[in-house]
Design an enzyme around this catalytic site. Structure first.
Site, mmCIF file in Angstrom:
data_model
loop_
_atom_site.group_PDB
_atom_site.id
_atom_site.type_symbol
_atom_site.label_atom_id
_atom_site.label_comp_id
_atom_site.label_asym_id
_atom_site.label_seq_id
_atom_site.Cartn_x
_atom_site.Cartn_y
_atom_site.Cartn_z
ATOM 1 N N SER A 267 0.829 -1.234 0.125
ATOM 2 C CA SER A 267 0.067 -0.070 -0.051
ATOM 3 C C SER A 267 0.801 1.118 0.107
ATOM 4 O O SER A 267 2.051 1.237 0.255
ATOM 5 C CB SER A 267 -0.757 -0.084 1.266
ATOM 6 O OG SER A 267 -0.038 0.458 2.258
ATOM 7 N N LYS A 268 0.067 2.391 -0.110
ATOM 8 C CA LYS A 268 0.998 3.584 -0.221
ATOM 9 C C LYS A 268 1.662 3.925 1.012
ATOM 10 O O LYS A 268 2.460 4.676 1.259
ATOM 11 C CB LYS A 268 0.014 4.864 -0.770
ATOM 12 C CG LYS A 268 -1.027 5.360 0.158
ATOM 13 C CD LYS A 268 -1.711 6.331 -0.409
ATOM 14 C CE LYS A 268 -2.844 6.668 0.164
ATOM 15 N NZ LYS A 268 -3.803 7.645 -0.453
ATOM 16 N N ARG A 269 1.141 3.271 2.230
ATOM 17 C CA ARG A 269 1.671 3.382 3.601
ATOM 18 C C ARG A 269 3.112 2.761 3.636
ATOM 19 O O ARG A 269 3.972 3.218 4.290
ATOM 20 C CB ARG A 269 0.969 2.956 4.505
ATOM 21 C CG ARG A 269 0.423 3.884 5.632
ATOM 22 C CD ARG A 269 -0.701 3.565 6.213
ATOM 23 N NE ARG A 269 -1.853 4.095 5.507
ATOM 24 C CZ ARG A 269 -2.854 3.127 5.372
ATOM 25 N NH1 ARG A 269 -2.861 1.759 5.461
ATOM 26 N NH2 ARG A 269 -3.804 3.537 4.506
ATOM 27 N N SER A 271 5.218 3.254 1.298
ATOM 28 C CA SER A 271 5.978 4.110 0.763
ATOM 29 C C SER A 271 6.469 4.945 1.695
ATOM 30 O O SER A 271 7.424 5.634 1.998
ATOM 31 C CB SER A 271 5.297 4.855 -0.203
ATOM 32 O OG SER A 271 6.178 5.827 -0.990
ATOM 33 N N GLU A 288 -3.760 14.832 2.091
ATOM 34 C CA GLU A 288 -3.052 14.066 3.231
ATOM 35 C C GLU A 288 -1.892 15.102 3.482
ATOM 36 O O GLU A 288 -1.127 14.799 4.652
ATOM 37 C CB GLU A 288 -2.307 12.926 2.758
ATOM 38 C CG GLU A 288 -3.472 11.721 2.649
ATOM 39 C CD GLU A 288 -2.812 10.396 2.011
ATOM 40 O OE1 GLU A 288 -1.503 10.400 2.034
ATOM 41 O OE2 GLU A 288 -3.775 9.502 1.738
#
Ligand code: GLU
Length: 510
Positions: A267-269, A271, A288
């Site tokens: 997920s982008k988390r 990153s 965000e």
């Protein structure tokens, strides 16, 4: 499906944010499949969800595909005979087909308010239904055109009450999907809810628009992420309802992309947590307040990125890992795509990039490297000839285009500090005058070989130990013991700069 149709595949992203790397992998597999079969690769923008629409994401999609060379044959930019290619411009078509479904009894109008839906859910939960949904078990007690008399429905419509249109799913149907990757996947219609096909704002949902468009665009193969597999049962029922089963595309659901740890979906988390890119290009998430680094800006080459992505779920069954586009087209086969999740191994991505950089011609790397140098050392950008020589000296020592400047910063600025331990070990005060004078013997017209020969001759003539001389010279030039060929570097820097660095070091040691 009719077998002899020309291959037409589509990549159908929703402009709800930056294109995730999983989406790019879908685009690549679609592209490869189309090219391999002499077919058509289509880009369709699925932008019917107004609430999730994010400005800037459609240009991002075009730019990312462009960067990677995955250029659609048909799409919003390329045009084509099956357009428009943005769903927001195809509304008339959806309205026409939804009316057809209502008329044929496959869809119905539902006026239930959010409160009424919630109430139905709690009643069902109280009865022990684990996951209540709007389906054949409840629909006849709800506010819809199947359960209510016609005149009531007409009066609600006349009042302007909001309603959605739902697909009427009959129980006891078997839905068998012959997925190219997963084999036979069977669903029973009892477990499916009466999906909303058209929302209260009159816009179609993903399910309706996707199926209507795949049919109208004569799509032969739907190649998409695994997360869409469960929707496929509804899609098959829609094809049946429209009586389009003969035209139904074949499905291929690509495996999930897993976190580098192999545990859970990437997920982008991941990153933000570990700095690995999960998007092809940089993306500023204004809501965000987060900046996500992209593969391009991290210094990846497009082809290395594609090669890495090709292996996220596919392998050729041989040891070969580096594939040119022609080789990929030759070797790629949807049937060899695996079912199990593909681990996103960032070190592997770096390895691919390193291989591509190492085997690239310096001239091909020039624009990217020049851009980096101009950014990092704006007032020290050398001419192209020097830059090309710099690239040749560094290209075997870097993983990304960015590394050229970070790893090779000493090409552009004298080292700010020295590897003291080594320096103290190699430093012999008796060599001081040798270092002060050795460059008197070289001149700027000389190449690396001449610098090397001249300095080595002097070293021998004066009986100096190579281990002492080379190490100290190297530390003077780069600050450490690493770096490319010493004399090539010195020749590149030129007599004045090399002399200046030697003096810096001698001062440091004074
Ligand atoms: N719009 C969907 C997405 O964003 C497309 C899924 C499909 O390919 O059917 O991924």
């Amino acid at each position: 499906m009719k077998v002899d149709r020309p291959v037409r595949v589509r990549f159908a992203p929703s402009p709800t944010g930056p294109l995730h790397i999983g989406g790019v992998r879908s685009a690549l597999y679609n592209f490869l499949f189309a090219r391999k079969h002499g077919g058509t690769f289509i880009l369709r923008i699925e932008d019917t969800d107004q609430l999730r629409y994010v400005t800037g994401s459609e240009p991002y999609i075009h730019e990312a595909l462009n960067w990677l060379g995955l250029i659609p044959d048909e799409g919003p930019k390329a045009g084509g005979a099956f357009g428009p290619y943005r769903q927001s411009e195809r509304q008339a078509l959806y309205t026409r087909w939804i009316d057809r479904l209502i008329d044929s009894g496959h869809a119905y109008l539902a006026f239930d308010t959010p409160e009424e839906l919630e109430q139905m859910r709690s009643e069902e939960l109280a009865k022990g239904v684990a996951a209540p949904s709007y389906d054949h078990t409840v629909r006849m007690r709800m506010k819809n055109s199947l359960a209510q008399p016609n005149d009531v429905i007409e009066s609600w419509k006349a009042e302007g009450r909001p309603y959605v249109v739902r697909l009427k799913i009959e129980p006891e149907q078997e839905i068998v999907i012959h997925d190219i990757i997963r084999g036979e996947v069977t669903f029973r219609s009892e477990i499916l809810d009466d999906k909303v096909l058209m929302k209260a704002d009159g816009l179609p949902t993903y399910h309706l628009a996707n199926v209507v468009d795949d049919y109208h665009m004569q799509i032969t193969h739907v190649i998409r992420g695994e997360e869409w597999l469960s929707s496929t049962a509804h899609h098959v029922l829609l094809y049946r309802a429209f009586d389009w089963e003969d035209e139904m595309p074949r499905f291929a659901h690509l495996p999930l992309i897993l976190k580098p740890s192999g545990k859970g979906k990437l997920s982008k988390r991941d990153s933000t947590k570990s700095g690995i890119p999960v998007f092809p290009l940089d993306w500023n998430d204004e809501e965000e307040g987060v900046h996500y680094a992209g593969f391009r800006e991290k210094g990846f080459l497009p082809h290395a990125t594609l090669n890495f992505l090709a292996f996220l779920g596919w392998n050729p069954g041989t040891e070969q890992e580096i594939f040119s586009m022609e080789e990929l087209l030759e070797a790629f086969d949807l049937e060899q795509v695996v079912k199990s999740g593909a681990r996103f191994d960032y070190d592997k991505a770096l390895w691919f990039n390193q291989q591509y950089i190492m085997h690239s011609e310096a001239t091909d790397l020039l624009p990217g490297v020049k851009h980096q140098v101009a950014h990092q050392f704006p007032d020290r950008v050398p001419d192209d000839e020097h830059l090309l020589a710099f690239i040749d000296l560094m290209k075997e020592r870097v993983h990304t285009i960015k590394d050229f400047c970070s790893e090779g910063s000493y090409f552009f600025q004298a080292p700010g500090q020295y590897e003291e331990n080594t320096l103290r070990k190699k430093w012999n005060a008796e060599n001081r005058s040798f270092f002060s004078n050795v460059l008197n013997l070289v001149s700027d017209g000389m190449g690396a070989a001449e610098w090397s020969a001249t300095i080595k001759d002097a070293m021998q003539a004066q009986n100096r130990k190579p281990g002492e001389i080379f190490s100290v010279l190297r530390i003077a030039m780069t600050g450490s013991m690493t770096g490319p060929d010493l004399f090539a570097l010195m020749a590149w820097l030129g007599k004045r700069e090399a002399q200046h660095r030697i003096e810096n070091l001698l001062n440091h040691l004074a």
